[in-house]
Scaffold this active site. Structure first.
Site, PDB file in Angstrom:
ATOM      1  N   LEU A  84       1.133  -1.380   0.205  1.00 10.71           N
ATOM      2  CA  LEU A  84      -0.360  -0.421   0.044  1.00 10.71           C
ATOM      3  C   LEU A  84       1.053   1.274   0.156  1.00 10.71           C
ATOM      4  O   LEU A  84       0.221   2.349   0.587  1.00 10.71           O
ATOM      5  CB  LEU A  84      -0.603  -0.148   1.319  1.00 10.71           C
ATOM      6  CG  LEU A  84      -1.815  -0.697   1.244  1.00 10.71           C
ATOM      7  CD1 LEU A  84      -3.092  -0.909   2.352  1.00 10.71           C
ATOM      8  CD2 LEU A  84      -3.063  -1.156  -0.181  1.00 10.71           C
ATOM      9  N   CYS A 115       3.260  -1.439   9.039  1.00 11.79           N
ATOM     10  CA  CYS A 115       1.616  -1.585   8.531  1.00 11.79           C
ATOM     11  C   CYS A 115       1.201  -2.096   8.328  1.00 11.79           C
ATOM     12  O   CYS A 115       0.492  -2.126   8.764  1.00 11.79           O
ATOM     13  CB  CYS A 115       1.322  -0.506   7.264  1.00 11.79           C
ATOM     14  SG  CYS A 115       2.226   1.108   7.342  1.00 11.79           S
ATOM     15  N   HIS A 116       1.588  -3.714   7.834  1.00 14.86           N
ATOM     16  CA  HIS A 116       0.404  -4.762   7.487  1.00 14.86           C
ATOM     17  C   HIS A 116       1.184  -5.974   7.590  1.00 14.86           C
ATOM     18  O   HIS A 116       1.059  -6.766   7.397  1.00 14.86           O
ATOM     19  CB  HIS A 116      -0.417  -4.244   6.077  1.00 14.86           C
ATOM     20  CG  HIS A 116      -1.045  -3.282   6.215  1.00 14.86           C
ATOM     21  ND1 HIS A 116      -0.856  -1.916   5.284  1.00 14.86           N
ATOM     22  CD2 HIS A 116      -2.479  -2.898   5.804  1.00 14.86           C
ATOM     23  CE1 HIS A 116      -1.190  -0.984   5.490  1.00 14.86           C
ATOM     24  NE2 HIS A 116      -2.759  -1.812   5.732  1.00 14.86           N
ATOM     25  N   GLY A 117       2.242  -6.017   8.111  1.00 13.39           N
ATOM     26  CA  GLY A 117       3.522  -7.015   8.409  1.00 13.39           C
ATOM     27  C   GLY A 117       4.150  -7.601   7.033  1.00 13.39           C
ATOM     28  O   GLY A 117       3.941  -9.241   7.034  1.00 13.39           O
TER      29      GLY A 117
END
Length: 250
Positions: free
Chosen positions: A193, A211-213
């Site tokens: 992202l 943020c999202h690993g």
């Protein structure tokens, strides 16, 4: 001094008594003229007017003269001083709006006269790699994006080369991504992202996006997490062993 005060008091008393006895005989004399009757003498304190200065005419507190010449004695701003607040507010609001519009007009003029977006997109930078210590990750700005240049240690190089390419989500060999195996050059933008990963973090000690690993190895290849692709490697050429140019178009 006491004698003089007593004489003055005596003269004042005699004048007062004579005025009370003969009120119609009080007269005044103009400068150099004869004495003329002025009117009955009124003691001081009874009317609030001075009694010992009968030669001064009584002032007329009328506004006729002021009303006749009031336009020539004052300015329009003085005559309407109480009504200037609205004018000041209008002038201030108009000046603020004009400054606001002038700001954006100058900004648009600067953009119009400055280099175009294609010039910025084709911009190239040169980096002296000798200034980056071994084991460190330097961050630069290139075309508005963070640029990672990592001086890899021998251990990091060996770990990247020993990875099974077939097991990778986005298969790429270490030699395809690093022209000079000592230096890894990639964009610091997560392919999930668009977040900025953290260097020397994660399960593979390469890059980690909190943020999202998403986990990347020391060659910036995706190893774990939701990111679909490896970190992008921009076009670059080595002018010398320690001098690289990034973004140069053919």
């Amino acid at each position: 001094m006491q004698c003089l005060r007593s004489n003055v008091q005596g003269v004042s008393a005699s004048l007062l008594n004579s005025a009370k006895i003969h009120p119609s005989k009080v007269a005044v004399r103009s400068m150099g003229g004869p004495w003329k009757p002025y009117g009955p003498f009124v003691p001081n304190g009874e009317t609030g007017l001075p009694s010992l200065h009968g030669d001064l005419p009584k002032p007329e507190f009328r506004d006729d003269h002021r009303r006749e010449n009031w336009r020539s004695q004052t300015t329009p701003s003085e005559r309407h001083a109480a009504n200037n607040l609205s004018s000041y507010m209008m002038v201030g609001a108009g000046g603020g709006a004009a400054l606001y519009m002038a700001k954006y007009a100058l900004y648009g003029l600067a953009l119009m006269l400055g280099p175009g977006r294609d010039k910025y997109a084709a911009a190239a930078i040169e980096v002296d790699l000798a200034t980056i210590p071994e084991g460190k990750n330097a961050v630069f700005t290139w075309r508005g994006k963070p640029l990672f240049i990592r001086h890899r240690t021998p251990e990091e190089i060996a770990a990247a080369k020993s990875t099974d390419i077939a097991s990778l989500r986005d298969p790429q060999a270490d030699s395809e991504r690093c022209i000079n195996e000592k230096y890894l050059i990639c964009l610091g933008v997560c392919t999930h992202l668009g977040c900025v990963p953290i260097a020397h973090a994660g399960d593979y000690k390469g890059y980690y996006c909190p943020c999202h690993g998403s986990h990347y190895d020391t060659c910036a290849r995706i190893m774990k997490g939701p990111a679909p692709l490896n970190l992008e490697v921009p076009k670059h050429d080595f002018l010398t062993d320690t001098l690289v140019i990034i973004g140069k178009e053919d």
